[in-house]
Write a protein that holds these residues in place. Sequence first.
Motif, short mmCIF file in Angstrom:
data_model
loop_
_atom_site.label_atom_id
_atom_site.label_comp_id
_atom_site.label_asym_id
_atom_site.label_seq_id
_atom_site.Cartn_x
_atom_site.Cartn_y
_atom_site.Cartn_z
N MET A 246 57.53 42.34 8.23
CA MET A 246 58.07 43.21 9.27
C MET A 246 57.75 42.60 10.61
O MET A 246 56.60 42.40 10.97
N ALA A 247 58.76 42.28 11.33
CA ALA A 247 58.55 41.63 12.61
C ALA A 247 58.31 42.68 13.67
O ALA A 247 59.17 43.52 13.94
N ALA A 248 57.16 42.62 14.27
CA ALA A 248 56.86 43.60 15.30
C ALA A 248 57.42 43.18 16.64
O ALA A 248 57.54 43.99 17.54
N LEU A 249 57.70 41.86 16.76
CA LEU A 249 58.35 41.42 18.00
C LEU A 249 59.75 41.99 18.00
O LEU A 249 60.49 41.85 17.03
N SER A 250 60.14 42.62 19.09
CA SER A 250 61.42 43.32 19.07
C SER A 250 62.56 42.31 19.00
O SER A 250 62.51 41.25 19.64
N PRO A 251 63.58 42.60 18.20
CA PRO A 251 64.68 41.67 18.03
C PRO A 251 65.56 41.58 19.28
O PRO A 251 66.30 40.62 19.44
N VAL A 252 65.49 42.60 20.13
CA VAL A 252 66.29 42.55 21.35
C VAL A 252 65.59 41.69 22.39
O VAL A 252 64.44 41.34 22.26
N GLY A 253 66.30 41.34 23.44
CA GLY A 253 65.71 40.52 24.48
C GLY A 253 66.12 39.08 24.31
O GLY A 253 66.50 38.65 23.23
N SER A 254 66.05 38.35 25.39
CA SER A 254 66.53 36.97 25.37
C SER A 254 65.57 36.11 24.56
O SER A 254 64.45 36.47 24.26
N ARG A 255 66.06 34.94 24.22
CA ARG A 255 65.26 33.99 23.47
C ARG A 255 64.01 33.61 24.23
O ARG A 255 62.92 33.50 23.67
N ARG A 256 64.22 33.43 25.53
CA ARG A 256 63.11 33.02 26.39
C ARG A 256 62.00 34.07 26.38
O ARG A 256 60.82 33.75 26.25
N ALA A 257 62.43 35.33 26.50
CA ALA A 257 61.44 36.41 26.54
C ALA A 257 60.67 36.46 25.22
O ALA A 257 59.46 36.68 25.20
N ARG A 258 61.40 36.24 24.13
CA ARG A 258 60.73 36.27 22.83
C ARG A 258 59.71 35.15 22.71
O ARG A 258 58.63 35.33 22.19
N ARG A 259 60.10 33.97 23.24
CA ARG A 259 59.17 32.84 23.19
C ARG A 259 57.92 33.13 23.99
O ARG A 259 56.80 32.83 23.58
N MET A 260 58.11 33.77 25.15
CA MET A 260 56.96 34.13 25.99
C MET A 260 56.02 35.06 25.22
O MET A 260 54.81 34.89 25.24
N LYS A 261 56.64 36.03 24.54
CA LYS A 261 55.82 36.98 23.79
C LYS A 261 55.05 36.29 22.69
O LYS A 261 53.86 36.53 22.49
N ALA A 262 55.75 35.40 21.96
CA ALA A 262 55.08 34.67 20.89
C ALA A 262 53.92 33.87 21.45
O ALA A 262 52.83 33.85 20.88
N GLY A 263 54.15 33.26 22.61
CA GLY A 263 53.07 32.49 23.24
C GLY A 263 51.88 33.37 23.56
O GLY A 263 50.73 33.00 23.29
N ALA A 264 52.16 34.55 24.11
CA ALA A 264 51.07 35.47 24.45
C ALA A 264 50.29 35.87 23.20
O ALA A 264 49.06 35.94 23.21
N VAL A 265 51.03 36.12 22.10
CA VAL A 265 50.35 36.48 20.86
C VAL A 265 49.45 35.36 20.38
O VAL A 265 48.31 35.57 19.98
N TYR A 266 49.96 34.11 20.47
CA TYR A 266 49.16 32.97 20.04
C TYR A 266 47.89 32.84 20.89
O TYR A 266 46.81 32.59 20.36
N VAL A 267 48.04 33.04 22.18
CA VAL A 267 46.87 32.93 23.06
C VAL A 267 45.84 33.99 22.69
O VAL A 267 44.64 33.70 22.56
#
Lengths: 284, 314
Positions: A1-22
Amino acid sequence: MAALSPVGSRRARRMKAGAVYVALAALTLVFLFPLLWIISLSLKTRLQMVSLSPLAPFWPTLENYAAVFSRADFGGAFVNSVIVSAFAVSLSLLVGVPAAYAMARFSFLGRNTLFFALLAMRMLPPIAVLVPMYVLFATLGLTTTRTAVVLAYTTFSLPLVVWIMRGFFEDLPRELEESAWVDGATRLRAFLHIVLPLIKPGLVAACILCLQLAWNDFLFAAVLTSNATRTLPVLMAAFSGGDTGVDWGGMTASGVLVILPVILFSFLAQRHLVAGLSSGAVKG
Amino acid sequence: MGGFGEATATGGAVTTRSSTRRGGRSAASWSDRHFHRLAVLPTTVVMLLVFGIPLLFSAWLSLEAWSPDQRLFGGRFAGWDNYRDLLTDPEFVSSLTLTLFYTAATVTTELLAGLGIALLLNIDLPWIGLFRTLLVVPMMITPVVAASCWKLLLDPDHGAINALIGQHIVWLGRPGTALLSVCVVNVWQNAPYVAILLLAGLRSLPHEPLEAASIDGASRWQVFWHVTLPLLKPYILVALLLRMIFEFRAFDNIYVLTSGGPANATMTLSMFTYLASFVRFDMSLAAASSWLMLLISLVMCLLFMAVVRRRDAT
């Protein structure tokens, strides 16, 4: 189950993924820092430990490990730990697996009572069992023997085995042994030749989780052993107990050697960990 | 657990057919009819030996005035004296309140930290499995080694904590900081345990309510607060009770870090009972205090059973 929301631009999703990794990397650093610290200490000379700042870089040495391996008490405690854990786990498997099978497959009077008693055995404070056990073992002349420790360890490893194995037996389709019964096999034969071979992963999981608990135990071993029969955790506590001149090198090197097997075990048992954990079986 | 009655064969339902076909094998059918009894017999015997008898003996011991130099049953009957001594002993009473406070503090922190970690680990990203593996490590390692390691971390002169914050604090030497340190060490070791339990819960939640809520325009926070959290409640309860049961009996870390000191600031009930029995050898008093511990644990144990049964029933 992906908690990262499917909406939003690719860039925004990448930013979120980066924040999660940090965030995850920071958490991992915090949680593993004590381990990195003990490993780094074990690679320092006595001089480096006292003269250098704790966080300064240093040239690693293995002399602490060489010193630990040359000590007689470490080898003795290691052998004791292996013997005691192996016997406790074997005894619990031998005794507990048939019971787990019976509790998963048959309904009988007292099954719920037995189950609750096992649960209580696992969860009630070990010190409460240890006080009377010590007096009784002393009367029987069993204190300071490995037998006493093995018997004491069954108080946690037997319920653990029954609990984990019962889950595995319940997940096994019952048609398998029922058709064997119909073909004339006895219950015992069906259990030994049809059910047990299929349940091997469960046996491995129960075995590893029990070994880990037995290996890690301190309280029972501390009370029920002497210098000749003490296990590794008891030796470790003796290392860090003395206030004057704690041997940091010996303590950290032997500490790393003690936890190495359990960490390896935990990686091996990872798949089964959740099953064991959700049953409340692991740790204490 | 749960589902006790359903789908389990009663004693010898299937044997009838095989015994009519191969009549005369009465030995086999006897062992078949009694198979479940024979299978649970060894477990029952071991349980009585290492658990039942010791607990009964300890109950008896707690009602006696017995010391180790007397014969096993040579003590004097003391009735409730040991229990009265305990409950009027300020050291025991403060140990009891300390244990309850300690349990509440560590379990609350573990649950909050564990939930946070579980939510992070539940996000599907490449390499997330690596973090799941690494974050579990603290709960695996031998508690005595973990505590020894923290003792060195907290060392006033050569420890990393003081070096990091640039101060000289004798963490384990003062009551307040000693209790704080003990709590931190236990939270560090057991928050991953809660995280793994809750992660398993999060993975098993149904997708539909979450999707429906976000389609209906609920914010992420609203989804979490009104949908995820209520669905997760049974898992949180299980984690809560398990941690309460295990923190209530905390011993290893405390023994290594402080041995109950300074000035009894970290004297949990396990530590108190340990000192009473294996340092002062007042076995009767220790038996009484361990029975009080047993009763408190038993209540938590029954609550745990009830929660798990209700979860499995739904």
